[in-house]
Design a protein around this motif. Structure first.
Motif, PDB file in Angstrom:
ATOM      1  N   PRO A  95       0.812  -1.236   0.000  1.00 45.38           N
ATOM      2  CA  PRO A  95       0.000   0.000   0.000  1.00 45.38           C
ATOM      3  C   PRO A  95       0.833   1.267   0.000  1.00 45.38           C
ATOM      4  N   SER A  96       1.975   1.264   0.692  1.00 50.86           N
ATOM      5  CA  SER A  96       2.815   2.463   0.691  1.00 50.86           C
ATOM      6  C   SER A  96       3.403   2.732  -0.684  1.00 50.86           C
ATOM      7  N   ALA A  97       3.790   1.676  -1.409  1.00 53.55           N
ATOM      8  CA  ALA A  97       4.330   1.869  -2.759  1.00 53.55           C
ATOM      9  C   ALA A  97       3.251   2.372  -3.707  1.00 53.55           C
ATOM     10  N   ARG A  98       2.026   1.857  -3.594  1.00 55.05           N
ATOM     11  CA  ARG A  98       0.938   2.348  -4.444  1.00 55.05           C
ATOM     12  C   ARG A  98       0.601   3.797  -4.140  1.00 55.05           C
ATOM     13  N   GLN A  99       0.636   4.177  -2.855  1.00 55.10           N
ATOM     14  CA  GLN A  99       0.361   5.572  -2.502  1.00 55.10           C
ATOM     15  C   GLN A  99       1.461   6.496  -3.017  1.00 55.10           C
ATOM     16  N   ALA A 100       2.729   6.036  -2.974  1.00 54.88           N
ATOM     17  CA  ALA A 100       3.825   6.860  -3.500  1.00 54.88           C
ATOM     18  C   ALA A 100       3.685   7.061  -4.998  1.00 54.88           C
ATOM     19  N   LEU A 101       3.294   6.009  -5.716  1.00 55.80           N
ATOM     20  CA  LEU A 101       3.091   6.148  -7.161  1.00 55.80           C
ATOM     21  C   LEU A 101       1.916   7.071  -7.458  1.00 55.80           C
ATOM     22  N   THR A 102       0.846   6.994  -6.653  1.00 61.93           N
ATOM     23  CA  THR A 102      -0.298   7.890  -6.848  1.00 61.93           C
ATOM     24  C   THR A 102       0.095   9.340  -6.625  1.00 61.93           C
ATOM     25  N   ASP A 103       0.885   9.608  -5.584  1.00 58.85           N
ATOM     26  CA  ASP A 103       1.332  10.981  -5.323  1.00 58.85           C
ATOM     27  C   ASP A 103       2.212  11.503  -6.456  1.00 58.85           C
ATOM     28  N   LYS A 104       3.060  10.643  -7.008  1.00 56.55           N
ATOM     29  CA  LYS A 104       3.927  11.067  -8.105  1.00 56.55           C
ATOM     30  C   LYS A 104       3.107  11.410  -9.345  1.00 56.55           C
ATOM     31  N   LEU A 105       2.133  10.573  -9.675  1.00 58.90           N
ATOM     32  CA  LEU A 105       1.287  10.855 -10.833  1.00 58.90           C
ATOM     33  C   LEU A 105       0.446  12.112 -10.614  1.00 58.90           C
ATOM     34  N   THR A 106       0.027  12.359  -9.376  1.00 60.19           N
ATOM     35  CA  THR A 106      -0.748  13.566  -9.080  1.00 60.19           C
ATOM     36  C   THR A 106       0.092  14.814  -9.288  1.00 60.19           C
ATOM     37  N   LEU A 107       1.339  14.786  -8.845  1.00 63.65           N
ATOM     38  CA  LEU A 107       2.230  15.938  -9.052  1.00 63.65           C
ATOM     39  C   LEU A 107       2.483  16.186 -10.531  1.00 63.65           C
ATOM     40  N   GLN A 108       2.693  15.138 -11.300  1.00 63.70           N
ATOM     41  CA  GLN A 108       2.915  15.312 -12.734  1.00 63.70           C
ATOM     42  C   GLN A 108       1.681  15.878 -13.425  1.00 63.70           C
ATOM     43  N   ARG A 109       0.495  15.422 -13.040  1.00 65.58           N
ATOM     44  CA  ARG A 109      -0.720  15.960 -13.646  1.00 65.58           C
ATOM     45  C   ARG A 109      -0.912  17.433 -13.288  1.00 65.58           C
ATOM     46  N   ASN A 110      -0.700  17.791 -12.021  1.00 63.49           N
ATOM     47  CA  ASN A 110      -0.862  19.188 -11.621  1.00 63.49           C
ATOM     48  C   ASN A 110       0.166  20.084 -12.296  1.00 63.49           C
ATOM     49  N   LEU A 111       1.399  19.584 -12.468  1.00 56.66           N
ATOM     50  CA  LEU A 111       2.413  20.387 -13.144  1.00 56.66           C
ATOM     51  C   LEU A 111       2.043  20.628 -14.599  1.00 56.66           C
ATOM     52  N   SER A 112       1.544  19.608 -15.273  1.00 56.33           N
ATOM     53  CA  SER A 112       1.138  19.787 -16.666  1.00 56.33           C
ATOM     54  C   SER A 112      -0.022  20.770 -16.778  1.00 56.33           C
ATOM     55  N   GLN A 113      -0.960  20.726 -15.831  1.00 56.65           N
ATOM     56  CA  GLN A 113      -2.065  21.677 -15.865  1.00 56.65           C
ATOM     57  C   GLN A 113      -1.584  23.101 -15.618  1.00 56.65           C
ATOM     58  N   HIS A 114      -0.673  23.293 -14.666  1.00 52.69           N
ATOM     59  CA  HIS A 114      -0.161  24.642 -14.404  1.00 52.69           C
ATOM     60  C   HIS A 114       0.636  25.176 -15.586  1.00 52.69           C
ATOM     61  N   LEU A 115       1.444  24.316 -16.215  1.00 52.57           N
ATOM     62  CA  LEU A 115       2.223  24.764 -17.368  1.00 52.57           C
ATOM     63  C   LEU A 115       1.320  25.122 -18.539  1.00 52.57           C
ATOM     64  N   ALA A 116       0.257  24.344 -18.750  1.00 54.82           N
ATOM     65  CA  ALA A 116      -0.669  24.661 -19.831  1.00 54.82           C
ATOM     66  C   ALA A 116      -1.384  25.986 -19.579  1.00 54.82           C
ATOM     67  N   VAL A 117      -1.713  26.252 -18.319  1.00 53.63           N
ATOM     68  CA  VAL A 117      -2.352  27.530 -17.998  1.00 53.63           C
ATOM     69  C   VAL A 117      -1.378  28.683 -18.160  1.00 53.63           C
ATOM     70  N   ALA A 118      -0.116  28.472 -17.744  1.00 59.11           N
ATOM     71  CA  ALA A 118       0.872  29.551 -17.842  1.00 59.11           C
ATOM     72  C   ALA A 118       1.230  29.863 -19.292  1.00 59.11           C
ATOM     73  N   ASP A 119       1.325  28.849 -20.126  1.00 60.65           N
ATOM     74  CA  ASP A 119       1.681  29.091 -21.530  1.00 60.65           C
ATOM     75  C   ASP A 119       0.533  29.711 -22.303  1.00 60.65           C
ATOM     76  N   GLY A 120      -0.692  29.399 -21.945  1.00 58.20           N
ATOM     77  CA  GLY A 120      -1.824  29.941 -22.672  1.00 58.20           C
ATOM     78  C   GLY A 120      -2.052  29.195 -23.977  1.00 58.20           C
ATOM     79  N   PRO A 121      -3.039  29.640 -24.725  1.00 55.83           N
ATOM     80  CA  PRO A 121      -3.301  28.978 -26.013  1.00 55.83           C
ATOM     81  C   PRO A 121      -2.169  29.218 -26.998  1.00 55.83           C
ATOM     82  N   LEU A 122      -1.887  28.218 -27.791  1.00 55.97           N
ATOM     83  CA  LEU A 122      -0.824  28.296 -28.790  1.00 55.97           C
ATOM     84  C   LEU A 122      -1.357  28.996 -30.029  1.00 55.97           C
TER      85      LEU A 122
END
Length: 339
Positions: A95-122
């Motif tokens: 369970p700890s390994a699955r939670q660590a993988l979930t947290d990592k995927l959550t950070l990557q998703r949030n980073l991609s969303q923030h970068l898409a918002v910061a860059d704006g429409p292409l």
């Protein structure tokens, strides 16, 4: 004379048909066919009428296809119980390994969303229109030649005396051009070397070839290797997932999605009679512009107010609810700790 009575043993059909024996053969053929069909169907206990007709056709074709195949193993057995299969447990990470993988995927998703918002429409600018051809006209205004796009128009010849008739105009001597010495020499390309790996023997691992050649160096520039390049430093965004129970809403609306009563009841489980419930709505913005941030916060407040009304219907007092809003996020969240 009186007509003779029918003889003993003479069938009634022969008398009715004037002595012609036509009735009993038809009946005998029909009865024989039905009996043979019933016998063939009863002989094939595991085959129905359609399979029996197919079997007749295969026998008519003959050969290997005419042979009758045995039924598949277990065709007449009882159906297995699906609840008993599979009987072995599936090996999963801890369970700890699955939670660590979930947290990592959550950070990557949030980073991609923030970068898409910061860059704006292409936005891609439209290419400039091609240059229009400019015709070279003479003094009288007639067009002599047309210059294609990308070509240099010829220089207008200087007015001078016309050549005498009968004599050919001598071409002008070419001008002597001197090579320019201020141009920098071109950088030489690296030499191409061919590597022929030795033949691989059975039981041996293949050999790895030499590293690629060193990149050419230019004066004033230092090109490092890819392995020496540092990683890109991500912006200092808050990439953590907000705490609390997520309540989903329809896109760009303050109407909650269906099937959220279970999540709301789970969030309120264990709550005291006067415990404060914190509600925060999010607006799902797509830009960092102040005008769009205001619209996102407005949508977040509408979602928080709609969720607060639902909590009141679940027995939470209005004085025990604290609402807030955020511009970037999904849906709304409920928690007993402040945001």
């Amino acid at each position: 004379m009186k007509p003779d009575k029918k003889r003993k043993g003479q069938s009634e059909d022969m008398v009715n048909t004037g002595g012609a024996k036509t009735g009993w053969p038809r009946r005998s053929l029909v009865v024989t066919g039905m009996v043979s069909l019933m016998v063939s169907l009863s002989a094939c206990g595991h085959r129905d009428a359609v399979d029996t007709v197919d079997n007749w056709y295969h026998q008519y074709q003959g050969g290997e296809i005419a042979k009758q195949r045995p039924p598949a193993p277990g065709a007449h057995g009882n159906y297995p119980r699906v609840g008993l299969t599979p009987t072995t447990t599936v090996e999963l990470p801890s369970p700890s390994a699955r939670q660590a993988l979930t947290d990592k995927l959550t950070l990557q998703r949030n980073l991609s969303q923030h970068l898409a918002v910061a860059d704006g429409p292409l936005t891609i600018a439209a290419p400039p229109p091609p240059p229009k051809p400019r015709p070279a006209s003479t003094e009288s205004g007639s067009s002599m030649s047309v210059v294609a796009p990308g070509q240099t128009p010829p220089a207008n010849p200087a007015p001078g005396p016309a050549p005498m008739p009968g004599k050919q105009a001598q071409p002008a001597p070419p001008k002597a051009t001197t090579p320019r010495t201020d141009e920098a020499p071109e950088a030489p390309l690296p030499e191409v070397t061919r590597f022929a790996p030795p033949p691989i023997k059975p039981g041996e691992l293949p050999q790895i070839g030499d590293l690629p050649p060193v990149a050419p160096r230019f004066p004033g520039f230092d090109i490092p290797r890819d392995a020496a390049l540092p990683d890109i430093i991500p912006p200092a965004y808050d990439l953590t997932e907000p705490h609390g129970t997520l309540i989903r809403f329809n896109q760009a609306s303050d109407q909650m999605a269906r099937g959220q009563d279970g999540a709301i009841g789970k969030a309120l489980s264990g709550r005291g009679p006067h415990d404060i419930v914190y509600v925060k709505g999010f607006g799902e913005i797509t830009s960092f512009r102040p005008s769009e941030q205001v619209l996102g916060i407005r949508l977040g407040l509408l979602r928080a107010r709609s969720l607060a009304q639902t909590l009141i219907l679940h027995g939470v007092a209005a004085s025990d609810i604290r609402i807030s809003a955020g511009a970037l996020g999904r849906g709304a969240r409920i928690d007993r700790s402040p945001y």
